[in-house]
Design an enzyme around this catalytic site. Sequence first.
Site, PDB file in Angstrom:
ATOM      1  N   TYR A 260       0.833  -1.199   0.000  1.00 22.05           N
ATOM      2  CA  TYR A 260       0.000   0.000   0.000  1.00 22.05           C
ATOM      3  C   TYR A 260       0.871   1.255   0.000  1.00 22.05           C
ATOM      4  O   TYR A 260       2.086   1.213   0.162  1.00 22.05           O
ATOM      5  CB  TYR A 260      -0.935   0.004   1.209  1.00 22.05           C
ATOM      6  N   TYR A 261       0.216   2.397  -0.171  1.00 23.82           N
ATOM      7  CA  TYR A 261       0.899   3.688  -0.163  1.00 23.82           C
ATOM      8  C   TYR A 261       1.404   4.076   1.226  1.00 23.82           C
ATOM      9  O   TYR A 261       2.385   4.788   1.364  1.00 23.82           O
ATOM     10  CB  TYR A 261      -0.060   4.798  -0.609  1.00 23.82           C
ATOM     11  N   THR A 298       4.165  -2.306  -7.137  1.00 19.57           N
ATOM     12  CA  THR A 298       3.784  -1.183  -6.282  1.00 19.57           C
ATOM     13  C   THR A 298       2.367  -0.728  -6.578  1.00 19.57           C
ATOM     14  O   THR A 298       1.823  -0.975  -7.665  1.00 19.57           O
ATOM     15  CB  THR A 298       4.707   0.021  -6.487  1.00 19.57           C
ATOM     16  N   ASP A 299       1.771  -0.052  -5.616  1.00 22.27           N
ATOM     17  CA  ASP A 299       0.517   0.637  -5.893  1.00 22.27           C
ATOM     18  C   ASP A 299       0.794   1.751  -6.894  1.00 22.27           C
ATOM     19  O   ASP A 299       1.941   2.160  -7.110  1.00 22.27           O
ATOM     20  CB  ASP A 299      -0.093   1.180  -4.602  1.00 22.27           C
ATOM     21  N   TRP A 300      -0.266   2.274  -7.491  1.00 22.39           N
ATOM     22  CA  TRP A 300      -0.132   3.109  -8.679  1.00 22.39           C
ATOM     23  C   TRP A 300       0.399   4.510  -8.335  1.00 22.39           C
ATOM     24  O   TRP A 300      -0.139   5.212  -7.498  1.00 22.39           O
ATOM     25  CB  TRP A 300      -1.475   3.188  -9.388  1.00 22.39           C
TER      26      TRP A 300
END
Length: 597
Positions: A260-261, A298-300
């Site tokens: 997650y971020y 990775t998350d975007w």
Amino acid sequence: MNARFPYEDPTLPVDQRVDDLLPRMSLEDKAGLLFQQFVMIGDLDAPGMFGSASIRELLAQGLTHFNILFAPSARQIAQWHNMLQDEARTHPLGIPVTIASDPRHHFTDNPATAMMAGPFTQFPEPLGLAALRDEGLVERFARLVRSEYRAVGIRAALHPQIDLATEPRWARQSTTFGEDAGLTARLGVAYIKGLQGDEVGPESVSVMAKHFPGGGPQKDGEDPHFSYGREQVYPGGYFDLHLEPFKAAIAAGVAQLMPYYGMPIGLAGVEEVGFGFNKDMITGLLREELGFDGIVCTDWGILSNTCWGVEHLTYEQRMLKALDAGVDQFGGEHRADVLVSLVRTGQVSQDRIDVSVRRLLREKFRLGLFDDRHVDAERADTIVGTTAARAEGIATQAAAHTLLTNAASGPARLPLRAGLKVYAEGLSAESFSGRATPVDALSEADVAVLRLQAPWEQRGDGKSFESFFHAGSLAFPAAEIERITQICRTVPTVIDIYLDRPAILTELAGSAAAVLANFGACEEAVVRTLFGEEEPRGMLPFDLPSSMTAVEASRPDAPFDTADPLFPFGHGLRYDDRSPQPIAAAAATESSPLPAH
């Protein structure tokens, strides 16, 4: 097709094919594999999204992983997919494209949590699947998703979301399986098996579960898509609990994971940087301790936007840090040229790139994309969204309804009897056809039916991406409570409320004759449930707190931590239940018996 090289020979083992292809690839080919960008379905030469090049130009730069957004008809998606694969085949090595998608098979109107369903079958959101507590249903649902995805060429699922919804205010709960770690782990495994099968192969959709190591414990419930929500906190010491669904997913053979971020705050020995940059988490915990050797994407946009804890670094330095942390692919990014430059200047080794390239190539081979990259576009419309599948979806939306309270007697006792005069808000007059007579005035009604949604505080300008995140207070404004309670005083009232996260229902539950909760349901599913054509079988997948004071005093990482919940996890009545209707009870977890209904 005759094999020119060993990697094109489908009779050879996957690892042998990877070993043959890898040295044939240029640095640009390799670098491109480490990026997955948003694309729009349509003209390959149209300008790309978020400042990227066109799809044709991205392919020329070595990118072969794309995440699609809005979906037209199934046939159009399939035709576009085949066109894309034909273009990829014109490149020297002919590496096929992998198409990915966020969740699409749920009744939702919020693109911040899931893509619009378009032609795909609509079930309730994952919270609704959790309310039904049925692993077999979840696996069957995931097999349907697999069938519809494969029909149009989607071969990677950016779901399930197996975070624990321990912070009642968090905006991303609708696509989780709720608050309980045991239930989430069981349903997550069933979901993975339905999409991938026993192992990833040509009939599979590769699963990217998210968000490692658990995205639920957000400070004040704010989401790390935004700087004010970047901190994940663990005041209760429950970090390991949030890992449980991911451990189960790894044991089940999940192919890919997405960090997650958020950035962890206050964990001993763990750097306070976003999980996508966090070597302690990805290499130390995920790779070395948990033994995961699949793809980490990775998350975007973490290099361009959501770079929490490393905002001071340059784009190149962020890329270096994420690679050092152990990620294999950058979601929502397209700057393969930057990675090429980092390798050529000696800041990243070819060997390090090859580790990730091997994983990414292996997945394409396992999915059979090198051997059969096209789909049957003529049949796609007959496979996606069939009449039978849509009927099952609506029936499941109805069944996932959770009956919170019911009148002991009277016209608002559920199920409603046919022929009543109904004053309705949020439901069309047409939806009552053949069941009841809609009226425009409360004075004419036998019963009122109000279709509500869990409250939230508007963020952004109402049109921006931020505005789609339903965050902030779970309490209805005082004026809305007064308006609704006045209706309840005037005529017996049934409330059907959509819970994309918990809501404070203390005042309303005490005023309404009956309260139903849904987790993503179309009008038809709601009305069928109201009139007893479908039985509500749901049980709450999280606690419903009794007050915002209790929410604010709870610990974001701790499950079932709000004092004296109005309705606990597992609460759910049945229409034939004539027992007293309690407004509060003790919470039940997966490790203790659920209420018998």
